[in-house]
Design a protein around this motif. Structure first.
Motif, PDB file in Angstrom:
ATOM      1  N   TYR A  83     -92.491 -63.576-113.821  1.00  0.00           N
ATOM      2  CA  TYR A  83     -93.305 -64.014-112.688  1.00  0.00           C
ATOM      3  C   TYR A  83     -92.576 -63.731-111.373  1.00  0.00           C
ATOM      4  CZ  TYR A  83     -95.278 -67.222-109.261  1.00  0.00           C
ATOM      5  OH  TYR A  83     -95.807 -67.757-108.117  1.00  0.00           O
ATOM      6  N   ARG A  84     -91.286 -64.070-111.301  1.00  0.00           N
ATOM      7  CA  ARG A  84     -90.511 -63.820-110.068  1.00  0.00           C
ATOM      8  C   ARG A  84     -90.431 -62.329-109.762  1.00  0.00           C
ATOM      9  NH1 ARG A  84     -89.785 -66.927-106.314  1.00  0.00           N
ATOM     10  NH2 ARG A  84     -87.713 -66.144-105.895  1.00  0.00           N
ATOM     11  N   ALA A  85     -90.295 -61.488-110.798  1.00  0.00           N
ATOM     12  CA  ALA A  85     -90.271 -60.034-110.585  1.00  0.00           C
ATOM     13  C   ALA A  85     -91.614 -59.558-110.039  1.00  0.00           C
ATOM     14  CB  ALA A  85     -89.929 -59.313-111.884  1.00  0.00           C
ATOM     15  N   THR A  86     -92.706 -60.083-110.572  1.00  0.00           N
ATOM     16  CA  THR A  86     -94.041 -59.705-110.101  1.00  0.00           C
ATOM     17  C   THR A  86     -94.236 -60.107-108.647  1.00  0.00           C
ATOM     18  OG1 THR A  86     -94.953 -59.885-112.319  1.00  0.00           O
ATOM     19  CG2 THR A  86     -96.519 -60.015-110.501  1.00  0.00           C
ATOM     20  N   VAL A  87     -93.862 -61.328-108.297  1.00  0.00           N
ATOM     21  CA  VAL A  87     -93.992 -61.802-106.916  1.00  0.00           C
ATOM     22  C   VAL A  87     -93.136 -60.954-105.979  1.00  0.00           C
ATOM     23  CG1 VAL A  87     -93.453 -63.750-105.374  1.00  0.00           C
ATOM     24  CG2 VAL A  87     -94.638 -64.151-107.533  1.00  0.00           C
ATOM     25  N   THR A  88     -91.933 -60.619-106.409  1.00  0.00           N
ATOM     26  CA  THR A  88     -91.024 -59.825-105.589  1.00  0.00           C
ATOM     27  C   THR A  88     -91.546 -58.399-105.421  1.00  0.00           C
ATOM     28  OG1 THR A  88     -89.212 -61.211-106.374  1.00  0.00           O
ATOM     29  CG2 THR A  88     -88.603 -59.165-105.285  1.00  0.00           C
ATOM     30  N   ARG A  89     -92.131 -57.825-106.491  1.00  0.00           N
ATOM     31  CA  ARG A  89     -92.744 -56.490-106.368  1.00  0.00           C
ATOM     32  C   ARG A  89     -93.882 -56.518-105.355  1.00  0.00           C
ATOM     33  NH1 ARG A  89     -91.824 -56.000-111.860  1.00  0.00           N
ATOM     34  NH2 ARG A  89     -93.854 -56.872-112.380  1.00  0.00           N
ATOM     35  N   ARG A  90     -94.707 -57.571-105.391  1.00  0.00           N
ATOM     36  CA  ARG A  90     -95.793 -57.700-104.406  1.00  0.00           C
ATOM     37  C   ARG A  90     -95.237 -57.779-102.991  1.00  0.00           C
ATOM     38  NH1 ARG A  90     -98.713 -62.316-107.603  1.00  0.00           N
ATOM     39  NH2 ARG A  90     -99.576 -61.083-109.286  1.00  0.00           N
ATOM     40  N   PRO A 157     -82.773 -54.534-100.510  1.00  0.00           N
ATOM     41  CA  PRO A 157     -82.358 -55.797-101.139  1.00  0.00           C
ATOM     42  C   PRO A 157     -83.490 -56.435-101.960  1.00  0.00           C
ATOM     43  CG  PRO A 157     -81.781 -55.796 -98.805  1.00  0.00           C
ATOM     44  CD  PRO A 157     -82.635 -54.597 -99.049  1.00  0.00           C
ATOM     45  N   ILE A 158     -84.722 -56.249-101.519  1.00  0.00           N
ATOM     46  CA  ILE A 158     -85.869 -56.792-102.256  1.00  0.00           C
ATOM     47  C   ILE A 158     -86.033 -56.035-103.570  1.00  0.00           C
ATOM     48  CG2 ILE A 158     -88.365 -57.173-102.206  1.00  0.00           C
ATOM     49  CD1 ILE A 158     -88.081 -57.441 -99.119  1.00  0.00           C
ATOM     50  N   ALA A 159     -85.897 -54.725-103.533  1.00  0.00           N
ATOM     51  CA  ALA A 159     -85.994 -53.920-104.760  1.00  0.00           C
ATOM     52  C   ALA A 159     -84.878 -54.297-105.738  1.00  0.00           C
ATOM     53  CB  ALA A 159     -85.935 -52.433-104.420  1.00  0.00           C
ATOM     54  N   ARG A 160     -83.693 -54.549-105.229  1.00  0.00           N
ATOM     55  CA  ARG A 160     -82.570 -54.952-106.094  1.00  0.00           C
ATOM     56  C   ARG A 160     -82.862 -56.293-106.756  1.00  0.00           C
ATOM     57  NH1 ARG A 160     -77.724 -57.672-106.575  1.00  0.00           N
ATOM     58  NH2 ARG A 160     -76.137 -56.465-107.638  1.00  0.00           N
ATOM     59  N   CYS A 162     -85.733 -57.555-107.373  1.00  0.00           N
ATOM     60  CA  CYS A 162     -86.796 -57.327-108.355  1.00  0.00           C
ATOM     61  C   CYS A 162     -86.214 -56.814-109.673  1.00  0.00           C
ATOM     62  CB  CYS A 162     -87.816 -56.340-107.784  1.00  0.00           C
ATOM     63  SG  CYS A 162     -89.241 -56.094-108.837  1.00  0.00           S
ATOM     64  N   ARG A 163     -85.284 -55.866-109.585  1.00  0.00           N
ATOM     65  CA  ARG A 163     -84.638 -55.347-110.803  1.00  0.00           C
ATOM     66  C   ARG A 163     -83.828 -56.430-111.507  1.00  0.00           C
ATOM     67  NH1 ARG A 163     -84.520 -50.579-107.743  1.00  0.00           N
ATOM     68  NH2 ARG A 163     -82.575 -51.093-106.729  1.00  0.00           N
ATOM     69  N   ILE A 164     -83.154 -57.255-110.731  1.00  0.00           N
ATOM     70  CA  ILE A 164     -82.376 -58.345-111.330  1.00  0.00           C
ATOM     71  C   ILE A 164     -83.300 -59.323-112.045  1.00  0.00           C
ATOM     72  CG2 ILE A 164     -80.957 -60.378-110.791  1.00  0.00           C
ATOM     73  CD1 ILE A 164     -79.358 -57.748-110.792  1.00  0.00           C
ATOM     74  N   TYR A 165     -84.418 -59.679-111.420  1.00  0.00           N
ATOM     75  CA  TYR A 165     -85.386 -60.572-112.075  1.00  0.00           C
ATOM     76  C   TYR A 165     -85.913 -59.952-113.361  1.00  0.00           C
ATOM     77  CZ  TYR A 165     -85.666 -63.536-107.887  1.00  0.00           C
ATOM     78  OH  TYR A 165     -85.395 -64.387-106.848  1.00  0.00           O
ATOM     79  N   ARG A 166     -86.217 -58.665-113.298  1.00  0.00           N
ATOM     80  CA  ARG A 166     -86.717 -57.975-114.494  1.00  0.00           C
ATOM     81  C   ARG A 166     -85.658 -57.990-115.591  1.00  0.00           C
ATOM     82  NH1 ARG A 166     -88.227 -53.248-112.224  1.00  0.00           N
ATOM     83  NH2 ARG A 166     -86.273 -52.311-112.795  1.00  0.00           N
ATOM     84  N   ASN A 167     -84.408 -57.777-115.224  1.00  0.00           N
ATOM     85  CA  ASN A 167     -83.327 -57.805-116.216  1.00  0.00           C
ATOM     86  C   ASN A 167     -83.108 -59.210-116.765  1.00  0.00           C
ATOM     87  OD1 ASN A 167     -83.015 -55.082-115.845  1.00  0.00           O
ATOM     88  ND2 ASN A 167     -81.247 -55.266-114.501  1.00  0.00           N
ATOM     89  N   LEU A 168     -83.235 -60.228-115.914  1.00  0.00           N
ATOM     90  CA  LEU A 168     -83.123 -61.603-116.401  1.00  0.00           C
ATOM     91  C   LEU A 168     -84.279 -61.933-117.348  1.00  0.00           C
ATOM     92  CD1 LEU A 168     -81.921 -63.484-113.200  1.00  0.00           C
ATOM     93  CD2 LEU A 168     -80.716 -63.358-115.397  1.00  0.00           C
ATOM     94  N   ALA A 169     -85.462 -61.397-117.078  1.00  0.00           N
ATOM     95  CA  ALA A 169     -86.611 -61.625-117.965  1.00  0.00           C
ATOM     96  C   ALA A 169     -86.383 -60.993-119.339  1.00  0.00           C
ATOM     97  CB  ALA A 169     -87.883 -61.078-117.334  1.00  0.00           C
ATOM     98  N   ARG A 170     -85.609 -59.928-119.373  1.00  0.00           N
ATOM     99  CA  ARG A 170     -85.329 -59.222-120.640  1.00  0.00           C
ATOM    100  C   ARG A 170     -84.100 -59.758-121.355  1.00  0.00           C
ATOM    101  NH1 ARG A 170     -85.895 -53.325-117.952  1.00  0.00           N
ATOM    102  NH2 ARG A 170     -88.168 -53.315-117.729  1.00  0.00           N
ATOM    103  N   SER A 171     -83.445 -60.725-120.768  1.00  0.00           N
ATOM    104  CA  SER A 171     -82.194 -61.204-121.353  1.00  0.00           C
ATOM    105  C   SER A 171     -82.432 -61.928-122.673  1.00  0.00           C
ATOM    106  CB  SER A 171     -81.461 -62.129-120.366  1.00  0.00           C
ATOM    107  OG  SER A 171     -82.239 -63.252-120.094  1.00  0.00           O
ATOM    108  N   THR A 172     -81.415 -61.894-123.493  1.00  0.00           N
ATOM    109  CA  THR A 172     -81.474 -62.686-124.716  1.00  0.00           C
ATOM    110  C   THR A 172     -80.957 -64.080-124.367  1.00  0.00           C
ATOM    111  OG1 THR A 172     -79.264 -61.942-125.373  1.00  0.00           O
ATOM    112  CG2 THR A 172     -81.128 -60.721-126.265  1.00  0.00           C
ATOM    113  N   VAL A 173     -81.602 -65.075-124.935  1.00  0.00           N
ATOM    114  CA  VAL A 173     -81.247 -66.455-124.625  1.00  0.00           C
ATOM    115  C   VAL A 173     -80.810 -67.144-125.905  1.00  0.00           C
ATOM    116  CG1 VAL A 173     -82.079 -68.659-123.731  1.00  0.00           C
ATOM    117  CG2 VAL A 173     -82.879 -66.521-122.706  1.00  0.00           C
TER     118      VAL A 173
END
Length: 187
Positions: A83-90, A157-160, A162-173
């Motif tokens: 969700y945060r990646a989507t908002v940041t992409r927008r 910085p916004i694009a960065r 966004c990538r960090i959020y996307r990577n956090l979304a893909r993280s193993t927990v």
């Protein structure tokens, strides 16, 4: 042969799983916002690593529930950061749209200012005409300020993020019982 990105470990400690989530958010558990402290903790650590990093989040829980919370916590964290990646992409798209509009306006104003300065220089060489010509040149440069600011500094910085959020979304927990410690890495 491409090098695989490094997997970085992000660890946090909570007393109970519910501390990970915003208690004021009325939405179902899987779609809840992360607690602001937990989000900032994960985000600040993730931003210290390269953009292409992968993450493994280990949540140490002092009061572990009877049922394994790992699938639920993993999905909730994934949903939140997607969700945060989507908002940041927008936000990035809106900024770049503003930049394009500012660029068109800036180029039009710059063109008019340059045309006006050329017309003035063709006339007399009085101080007032020279002052007006220089004022038009400065005004044309100022008209380009905002598009230059957006395209040179603001978008990356916004694009960065966004990538960090996307990577956090893909993280193993992984959710594990906490071992007694001094509370280092607590949220």
């Amino acid at each position: 042969m491409s090098k695989r990105p490094t997997v970085h470990h992000l660890e946090l400690r909570v007393v109970e799983v519910a501390e990970l989530f915003n208690s004021m958010d009325p939405t179902p558990f899987l779609h809840r916002d992360l607690d602001r402290d937990a989000e900032q903790f994960l985000e600040s650590w993730a931003l210290e690593f390269p953009q292409d990093s992968r993450f493994r989040i280990v949540v140490h829980v002092e009061r572990m529930p009877a049922a394994d919370p790992a699938p639920l916590v993993s999905e909730a964290i994934r949903n939140y950061f997607e969700y945060r990646a989507t908002v940041t992409r927008r936000k990035l798209r809106a900024l770049l749209g503003e930049g394009r509009a500012s660029l068109v306006i800036g180029l039009a104003v710059l063109g008019l200012c340059l045309l006006g300065a050329d017309l003035l220089s063709a006339n007399t060489a009085s101080t007032l005409v020279q002052l007006s010509k220089e004022g038009l040149l400065i005004g044309g440069g100022v008209a380009m300020w905002r598009p230059m600011q957006i395209f040179l500094y603001e978008w990356w910085p916004i694009a960065r993020r966004c990538r960090i959020y996307r990577n956090l979304a893909r993280s193993t927990v992984q959710v594990v019982p906490a071992k007694p410690s001094a509370g280092r890495g607590s949220v």
